[in-house]
Motif scaffolding. Structure first.
Motif, mmCIF file in Angstrom:
data_model
loop_
_atom_site.group_PDB
_atom_site.id
_atom_site.type_symbol
_atom_site.label_atom_id
_atom_site.label_comp_id
_atom_site.label_asym_id
_atom_site.label_seq_id
_atom_site.Cartn_x
_atom_site.Cartn_y
_atom_site.Cartn_z
ATOM 1 N N MET A 1 0.831 -1.206 0.000
ATOM 2 C CA MET A 1 0.000 0.000 0.000
ATOM 3 C C MET A 1 0.864 1.254 0.000
ATOM 4 N N ALA A 2 1.918 1.271 0.812
ATOM 5 C CA ALA A 2 2.809 2.443 0.847
ATOM 6 C C ALA A 2 3.419 2.675 -0.534
ATOM 7 N N LYS A 3 3.859 1.600 -1.177
ATOM 8 C CA LYS A 3 4.439 1.719 -2.519
ATOM 9 C C LYS A 3 3.400 2.241 -3.500
ATOM 10 N N TRP A 4 2.176 1.719 -3.415
ATOM 11 C CA TRP A 4 1.126 2.161 -4.326
ATOM 12 C C TRP A 4 0.858 3.658 -4.145
ATOM 13 N N VAL A 5 0.726 4.092 -2.907
ATOM 14 C CA VAL A 5 0.457 5.520 -2.646
ATOM 15 C C VAL A 5 1.582 6.373 -3.205
ATOM 16 N N LEU A 6 2.826 5.982 -2.929
ATOM 17 C CA LEU A 6 3.965 6.759 -3.411
ATOM 18 C C LEU A 6 4.019 6.761 -4.945
ATOM 19 N N ASP A 7 3.817 5.609 -5.544
ATOM 20 C CA ASP A 7 3.847 5.527 -7.010
ATOM 21 C C ASP A 7 2.752 6.360 -7.661
ATOM 22 N N HIS A 8 1.602 6.489 -6.993
ATOM 23 C CA HIS A 8 0.468 7.223 -7.561
ATOM 24 C C HIS A 8 0.385 8.677 -7.091
ATOM 25 N N LEU A 9 1.285 9.085 -6.220
ATOM 26 C CA LEU A 9 1.256 10.460 -5.716
ATOM 27 C C LEU A 9 1.429 11.490 -6.837
ATOM 28 N N PRO A 10 2.350 11.302 -7.773
ATOM 29 C CA PRO A 10 2.440 12.284 -8.864
ATOM 30 C C PRO A 10 1.144 12.364 -9.680
ATOM 31 N N GLY A 11 0.545 11.231 -9.992
ATOM 32 C CA GLY A 11 -0.699 11.237 -10.770
ATOM 33 C C GLY A 11 -1.847 11.886 -10.026
ATOM 34 N N THR A 12 -1.948 11.587 -8.728
ATOM 35 C CA THR A 12 -2.999 12.209 -7.906
ATOM 36 C C THR A 12 -2.783 13.715 -7.851
ATOM 37 N N THR A 13 -1.530 14.122 -7.670
ATOM 38 C CA THR A 13 -1.211 15.546 -7.602
ATOM 39 C C THR A 13 -1.515 16.231 -8.935
ATOM 40 N N ASN A 14 -1.105 15.617 -10.036
ATOM 41 C CA ASN A 14 -1.388 16.197 -11.355
ATOM 42 C C ASN A 14 -2.886 16.301 -11.604
ATOM 43 N N ALA A 15 -3.629 15.258 -11.261
ATOM 44 C CA ALA A 15 -5.088 15.299 -11.448
ATOM 45 C C ALA A 15 -5.704 16.414 -10.608
ATOM 46 N N PHE A 16 -5.242 16.549 -9.380
ATOM 47 C CA PHE A 16 -5.758 17.616 -8.524
ATOM 48 C C PHE A 16 -5.440 18.988 -9.135
ATOM 49 N N LEU A 17 -4.188 19.194 -9.524
ATOM 50 C CA LEU A 17 -3.785 20.496 -10.065
ATOM 51 C C LEU A 17 -4.553 20.830 -11.340
ATOM 52 N N THR A 18 -4.769 19.854 -12.192
ATOM 53 C CA THR A 18 -5.527 20.067 -13.430
ATOM 54 C C THR A 18 -6.968 20.446 -13.115
ATOM 55 N N ARG A 19 -7.591 19.680 -12.234
ATOM 56 C CA ARG A 19 -8.985 19.966 -11.873
ATOM 57 C C ARG A 19 -9.089 21.321 -11.172
ATOM 58 N N SER A 20 -8.123 21.614 -10.300
ATOM 59 C CA SER A 20 -8.155 22.853 -9.538
ATOM 60 C C SER A 20 -8.034 24.085 -10.433
ATOM 61 N N ALA A 21 -7.319 23.961 -11.541
ATOM 62 C CA ALA A 21 -7.108 25.104 -12.448
ATOM 63 C C ALA A 21 -8.304 25.354 -13.366
ATOM 64 N N MET A 22 -9.267 24.450 -13.395
ATOM 65 C CA MET A 22 -10.423 24.596 -14.285
ATOM 66 C C MET A 22 -11.568 25.292 -13.539
ATOM 67 N N PRO A 23 -12.077 26.378 -14.098
ATOM 68 C CA PRO A 23 -13.169 27.101 -13.458
ATOM 69 C C PRO A 23 -14.394 26.194 -13.233
ATOM 70 N N GLY A 24 -14.933 26.246 -12.031
ATOM 71 C CA GLY A 24 -16.131 25.508 -11.701
ATOM 72 C C GLY A 24 -15.945 24.010 -11.490
ATOM 73 N N MET A 25 -14.695 23.552 -11.517
ATOM 74 C CA MET A 25 -14.410 22.123 -11.381
ATOM 75 C C MET A 25 -14.076 21.807 -9.923
ATOM 76 N N GLU A 26 -14.723 20.782 -9.384
ATOM 77 C CA GLU A 26 -14.429 20.304 -8.018
ATOM 78 C C GLU A 26 -13.128 19.511 -8.073
ATOM 79 N N ALA A 27 -12.168 19.868 -7.222
ATOM 80 C CA ALA A 27 -10.875 19.201 -7.253
ATOM 81 C C ALA A 27 -10.519 18.510 -5.962
ATOM 82 N N LYS A 28 -11.043 18.967 -4.832
ATOM 83 C CA LYS A 28 -10.519 18.512 -3.535
ATOM 84 C C LYS A 28 -10.715 17.027 -3.276
ATOM 85 N N VAL A 29 -11.815 16.429 -3.695
ATOM 86 C CA VAL A 29 -12.042 14.997 -3.550
ATOM 87 C C VAL A 29 -12.660 14.488 -4.829
#
Length: 171
Positions: free
Chosen positions: A143-171
Motif C-alpha cells: 500500500m505504501a508503494k502504491w500511494v507513493l507511485d500514484h502520488l504524482p498522478g494524484t497531484t497532477n489530477a488535482f492540479l488540473t482539476r483545480s485550475a479549471m473554473p467551476g471544477m471540483e478538485a478537492k475529492v
C-alpha cells in the motif's frame, strides 16, 4: 522498575497495532466515502480497507491466543484521532493531496510497527503471530508503494482539476 517478558511486550504491542488498525479503518472509510473524482484512488482505498479489516481480525486472533483482549481505550482513542483527521481534511481545499500524504506517512508507521512485532514475536517464540505480522507487513509495504507511485498522478489530477473554473478538485 519491573521487568517484562518479551511475550508481555508482544501483547502490549499487538493491542497497539489493533488500535492502529482501528484508526486506519476509520480513516479509510472516511476517505472512500468522500472520494468522487479520483476513481483509481478510491478503488485502492476500498481494497486496503478490506485488507485492514482482515488485519484487525488476525490481530484479534493473535491477542486472544496470548490470553488477552484488545484495549477498548486504545481502540477508542485511535478512532477519535481518525475522526479528527478526517474533519481537518474536509476543511482544506486540497484534501485529496493531503490525504495521500497522510496515507503514505501512516503506512510507513504501520510498516515500522509490524517490523517491531515480527521481531518481538520471534523473541517470544510465537511464530504464528510472526507469520501473521509478516503477511500484514507485506500488505502495508504494497500500500505504501502504491500511494507513493500514484502520488504524482494524484497531484497532477488535482492540479488540473483545480485550475479549471467551476471544477471540483478537492475529492
Amino acid at each position: 522498575m519491573a521487568t517484562k517478558e518479551p511475550r508481555e511486550h508482544l501483547l502490549d504491542w499487538l493491542r497497539d497495532a489493533h488500535a492502529m488498525e482501528q484508526q486506519a479503518e476509520t480513516m479509510l472509510k472516511a476517505q472512500a466515502d468522500r472520494l468522487v473524482h479520483y476513481g483509481t484512488l478510491k478503488a485502492r482505498v476500498l481494497q486496503h480497507l478490506e485488507e485492514t479489516e482482515w488485519q484487525k481480525a488476525q490481530l484479534e486472533g493473535c491477542i486472544a491466543r496470548l490470553g488477552g483482549s484488545p484495549s477498548a481505550l486504545k481502540d477508542l482513542s485511535m478512532k477519535m484521532m481518525a475522526f479528527g483527521q478526517a474533519a481537518m481534511g474536509m476543511a482544506v481545499a486540497d484534501e485529496v493531496v493531503k490525504n495521500s500524504l497522510q496515507s503514505y506517512v501512516f503506512e510507513n508507521m504501520e510498516i515500522a510497527s509490524y517490523t517491531v512485532l515480527i521481531t518481538a514475536a520471534e523473541q517470544a517464540g510465537d511464530f504464528e503471530t510472526r507469520d501473521v505480522c509478516q503477511q500484514i507487513l507485506a500488505q502495508e509495504v504494497a500500500m505504501a508503494k502504491w500511494v507513493l507511485d500514484h502520488l504524482p498522478g494524484t497531484t497532477n489530477a488535482f492540479l488540473t482539476r483545480s485550475a479549471m473554473p467551476g471544477m471540483e478538485a478537492k475529492v
